[in-house]
Write a protein that holds these residues in place. Structure first.
Motif, PDB file in Angstrom:
ATOM      1  N   ILE A   6      39.882  33.044  29.060  1.00 23.53           N
ATOM      2  CA  ILE A   6      38.495  33.311  29.424  1.00 23.53           C
ATOM      3  C   ILE A   6      38.458  34.325  30.575  1.00 23.53           C
ATOM      4  CG2 ILE A   6      36.349  32.292  30.271  1.00 23.53           C
ATOM      5  CD1 ILE A   6      37.112  31.526  27.398  1.00 23.53           C
ATOM      6  N   LEU A   7      37.523  35.291  30.472  1.00 22.76           N
ATOM      7  CA  LEU A   7      37.406  36.363  31.459  1.00 22.76           C
ATOM      8  C   LEU A   7      36.192  36.162  32.350  1.00 22.76           C
ATOM      9  CD1 LEU A   7      38.036  39.357  29.028  1.00 22.76           C
ATOM     10  CD2 LEU A   7      39.677  38.441  30.694  1.00 22.76           C
ATOM     11  N   ASP A   8      36.293  36.612  33.572  1.00 22.04           N
ATOM     12  CA  ASP A   8      35.157  36.662  34.499  1.00 22.04           C
ATOM     13  C   ASP A   8      34.730  38.123  34.620  1.00 22.04           C
ATOM     14  OD1 ASP A   8      33.264  36.516  36.436  1.00 22.04           O
ATOM     15  OD2 ASP A   8      34.576  35.672  37.986  1.00 22.04           O
ATOM     16  N   ALA A   9      33.698  38.498  33.852  1.00 25.14           N
ATOM     17  CA  ALA A   9      33.248  39.894  33.824  1.00 25.14           C
ATOM     18  C   ALA A   9      31.893  40.059  34.508  1.00 25.14           C
ATOM     19  CB  ALA A   9      33.175  40.384  32.377  1.00 25.14           C
ATOM     20  N   GLN A  10      31.535  39.147  35.414  1.00 24.60           N
ATOM     21  CA  GLN A  10      30.213  39.198  36.043  1.00 24.60           C
ATOM     22  C   GLN A  10      30.018  40.458  36.875  1.00 24.60           C
ATOM     23  OE1 GLN A  10      29.443  35.572  38.193  1.00 24.60           O
ATOM     24  NE2 GLN A  10      29.861  34.276  36.419  1.00 24.60           N
ATOM     25  N   ALA A  11      31.092  40.995  37.420  1.00 22.62           N
ATOM     26  CA  ALA A  11      30.976  42.198  38.249  1.00 22.62           C
ATOM     27  C   ALA A  11      31.062  43.477  37.429  1.00 22.62           C
ATOM     28  CB  ALA A  11      32.056  42.192  39.323  1.00 22.62           C
ATOM     29  N   GLY A  12      31.084  43.359  36.115  1.00 24.49           N
ATOM     30  CA  GLY A  12      31.134  44.530  35.242  1.00 24.49           C
ATOM     31  C   GLY A  12      32.529  44.940  34.838  1.00 24.49           C
ATOM     32  N   ALA A  13      33.542  44.232  35.339  1.00 28.30           N
ATOM     33  CA  ALA A  13      34.926  44.514  34.974  1.00 28.30           C
ATOM     34  C   ALA A  13      35.721  43.224  35.071  1.00 28.30           C
ATOM     35  CB  ALA A  13      35.530  45.581  35.884  1.00 28.30           C
ATOM     36  N   ALA A  14      36.847  43.181  34.370  1.00 27.97           N
ATOM     37  CA  ALA A  14      37.692  41.986  34.407  1.00 27.97           C
ATOM     38  C   ALA A  14      39.125  42.373  34.117  1.00 27.97           C
ATOM     39  CB  ALA A  14      37.208  40.959  33.385  1.00 27.97           C
ATOM     40  N   CYS A  15      40.038  41.609  34.707  1.00 21.91           N
ATOM     41  CA  CYS A  15      41.457  41.736  34.405  1.00 21.91           C
ATOM     42  C   CYS A  15      41.955  40.356  34.005  1.00 21.91           C
ATOM     43  CB  CYS A  15      42.230  42.261  35.609  1.00 21.91           C
ATOM     44  SG  CYS A  15      44.015  42.395  35.323  1.00 21.91           S
ATOM     45  N   CYS A  16      42.606  40.264  32.862  1.00 19.89           N
ATOM     46  CA  CYS A  16      43.087  38.971  32.382  1.00 19.89           C
ATOM     47  C   CYS A  16      44.220  38.469  33.276  1.00 19.89           C
ATOM     48  CB  CYS A  16      43.561  39.087  30.938  1.00 19.89           C
ATOM     49  SG  CYS A  16      44.208  37.525  30.272  1.00 19.89           S
TER      50      CYS A  16
END
Length: 202
Positions: A167-177
């Motif tokens: 699961i990714l946290d992309a709330q800031a518009g970007a995510a790194c696994c």
């Protein structure tokens, strides 16, 4: 029927004429593969699965027990179908007015790498995007974006998932696994882009 010598079909299962089965595919107990269906390489077909007629299954697809993949359903490579999940192929079925032609079936496409949880229902006519994750018991009534996590009845978009399943946290518009290192950016509310080259260079 075209069966590669390196495939396995349990003696309790039936494979009709006009079926293609790729190398390394394993079909277990009490299955029925109907005419015109194609199964790719290295698939795993669990107990009591019905496929077809004329269903299209890619390579390395895993279909767990008690699933029916009807005509009009296409599963691309690396798709996972959990136990007892349900596909449909007619939007308004009637017993007294049977729909018997290919034109009556609404196509369903499950794109590469998507996973569908146990007991989920996929209403015909939708596309499930690449690497999407459908929660157990969900009822999918509309298209699912690539990498989306959806669950509920009806299924709603709840988040994003990496190609590897984390699961990714992309709330800031970007995510790194945190598990595989793939990088993603969010372009609009329904589009997550994987930057595969950045992961390989890391």
């Amino acid at each position: 029927m075209s069966m590669h010598l390196d495939c396995f079909v349990h003696e309790s299962s039936y494979v009709d004429d006009g079926v293609e089965i790729g190398a390394g595919t394993r079909i277990w107990h009490f299955c029925h593969i109907l005419s015109g269906s194609r199964l790719g390489q290295d698939c795993r077909i669990g107990q009591n699965v019905v496929i077809g007629p004329r269903a299209q299954i890619g390579n390395n697809v895993k279909i767990q027990n008690n699933v029916s993949v009807y005509e009009g359903v296409t599963l691309e490579d690396d798709v996972f179908c959990g136990p007892s999940m349900v596909f449909t192929n007619v939007h308004t079925p009637r017993s007294a007015f049977p729909r018997n032609t290919a034109d009556d079936f609404l196509p369903t496409l499950v794109q590469r790498g998507a996973s569908i949880g146990a007991n989920a229902t996929v209403v015909c006519g939708v596309t499930i995007g690449r690497h999407a994750l459908i929660g157990a018991g969900a009822v999918v009534t509309k298209d699912v974006p690539p990498h989306a996590v959806v669950y509920g009845n009806p299924a709603r978009h709840k988040g994003w998932v990496c190609q590897c399943g984390a699961i990714l946290d992309a709330q800031a518009g970007a995510a790194c696994c945190s598990e595989c290192g793939r990088h993603y950016t969010l372009e609009g509310p329904q589009r997550l882009i994987c930057h595969e080259n950045e992961k390989r260079a890391a």
